[in-house]
Scaffold this motif. Structure first.
Motif, PDB file in Angstrom:
ATOM      1  N   ALA A   1      34.559  37.542  52.136  1.00 34.33           N
ATOM      2  CA  ALA A   1      35.612  38.231  52.618  1.00 34.33           C
ATOM      3  C   ALA A   1      35.983  38.212  54.158  1.00 34.33           C
ATOM      4  O   ALA A   1      36.949  37.894  54.755  1.00 34.33           O
ATOM      5  CB  ALA A   1      35.861  39.528  52.069  1.00 34.33           C
TER       6      ALA A   1
ATOM      7  N   CYS B   1      39.732  38.781  54.696  1.00 30.93           N
ATOM      8  CA  CYS B   1      40.464  39.591  53.410  1.00 30.93           C
ATOM      9  C   CYS B   1      39.362  40.608  53.220  1.00 30.93           C
ATOM     10  O   CYS B   1      38.317  40.534  53.585  1.00 30.93           O
ATOM     11  CB  CYS B   1      40.804  38.867  52.443  1.00 30.93           C
ATOM     12  SG  CYS B   1      39.622  38.042  51.264  1.00 30.93           S
ATOM     13  N   SER B   2      39.875  41.399  52.110  1.00 32.41           N
ATOM     14  CA  SER B   2      38.818  42.484  51.520  1.00 32.41           C
ATOM     15  C   SER B   2      38.081  41.700  50.433  1.00 32.41           C
ATOM     16  O   SER B   2      38.601  40.770  49.563  1.00 32.41           O
ATOM     17  CB  SER B   2      39.811  43.643  51.252  1.00 32.41           C
ATOM     18  OG  SER B   2      40.379  43.450  49.830  1.00 32.41           O
TER      19      SER B   2
ATOM     20  N   GLN C   1      39.795  40.921  46.945  1.00 34.37           N
ATOM     21  CA  GLN C   1      40.974  39.746  47.120  1.00 34.37           C
ATOM     22  C   GLN C   1      39.984  38.495  46.881  1.00 34.37           C
ATOM     23  O   GLN C   1      40.644  37.439  46.550  1.00 34.37           O
ATOM     24  CB  GLN C   1      41.568  39.894  48.327  1.00 34.37           C
ATOM     25  CG  GLN C   1      42.538  40.907  48.415  1.00 34.37           C
ATOM     26  CD  GLN C   1      43.091  41.062  49.700  1.00 34.37           C
ATOM     27  OE1 GLN C   1      42.623  40.721  50.882  1.00 34.37           O
ATOM     28  NE2 GLN C   1      44.449  41.180  49.862  1.00 34.37           N
TER      29      GLN C   1
ATOM     30  N   VAL D   1      40.728  33.475  48.873  1.00 29.65           N
ATOM     31  CA  VAL D   1      41.906  34.594  48.532  1.00 29.65           C
ATOM     32  C   VAL D   1      42.455  34.346  47.271  1.00 29.65           C
ATOM     33  O   VAL D   1      43.392  33.689  47.288  1.00 29.65           O
ATOM     34  CB  VAL D   1      42.750  34.921  49.698  1.00 29.65           C
ATOM     35  CG1 VAL D   1      43.289  36.095  49.735  1.00 29.65           C
ATOM     36  CG2 VAL D   1      41.817  35.013  51.158  1.00 29.65           C
TER      37      VAL D   1
ATOM     38  N   GLY E   1      46.002  39.656  46.084  1.00 23.97           N
ATOM     39  CA  GLY E   1      46.783  40.472  47.008  1.00 23.97           C
ATOM     40  C   GLY E   1      48.057  39.581  47.502  1.00 23.97           C
ATOM     41  O   GLY E   1      48.197  38.713  47.150  1.00 23.97           O
TER      42      GLY E   1
ATOM     43  N   HIS F   1      48.186  37.552  50.105  1.00 20.04           N
ATOM     44  CA  HIS F   1      48.054  36.245  50.845  1.00 20.04           C
ATOM     45  C   HIS F   1      47.352  35.556  49.854  1.00 20.04           C
ATOM     46  O   HIS F   1      46.605  34.221  50.204  1.00 20.04           O
ATOM     47  CB  HIS F   1      47.325  36.300  52.135  1.00 20.04           C
ATOM     48  CG  HIS F   1      48.058  37.053  53.047  1.00 20.04           C
ATOM     49  ND1 HIS F   1      49.357  36.620  53.692  1.00 20.04           N
ATOM     50  CD2 HIS F   1      47.784  38.256  53.899  1.00 20.04           C
ATOM     51  CE1 HIS F   1      49.774  37.623  54.619  1.00 20.04           C
ATOM     52  NE2 HIS F   1      48.859  38.563  54.506  1.00 20.04           N
TER      53      HIS F   1
END
Length: 66
Positions: free
Chosen positions: A18, A23-24, A27, A39, A42, A44
C-alpha cells in the motif's frame, strides 16, 4: 534503473504494498495477469498492475514474471 514499474510480489506485506502503491492496505489486491499486487479496490482501482500496463504499452517488453 530503466523507469519501468516493477511487479510487487504477492508475498509482500499488504501494508508495504500500500505504501508503494499510494493507497490503503484495504485497497490492495491481485493483478489479474501476473498475480502481483496492485490497487484493486476503491476509486483508483485497476484490474492489472502498473508493470503489466507498462508491458502492454511497450510490446517489446516481456510481461512481469510470476
Amino acid at each position: 534503473m530503466n523507469g519501468m514499474p516493477r511487479r510487487i510480489d504477492p508475498s509482500t506485506d499488504r501494508a508495504t504494498a500500500a505504501l508503494i502503491l499510494g493507497c490503503s492496505p484495504s485497497q490492495v489486491g491481485y493483478c489479474s495477469r501476473c498475480q502481483g499486487l496492485t490497487v484493486r479496490y476503491g476509486s483508483h482501482a485497476q484490474v492489472i498492475c502498473p508493470a503489466c500496463r507498462a508491458a502492454e504499452q511497450d510490446p517489446g517488453t516481456p510481461p512481469p514474471g510470476r
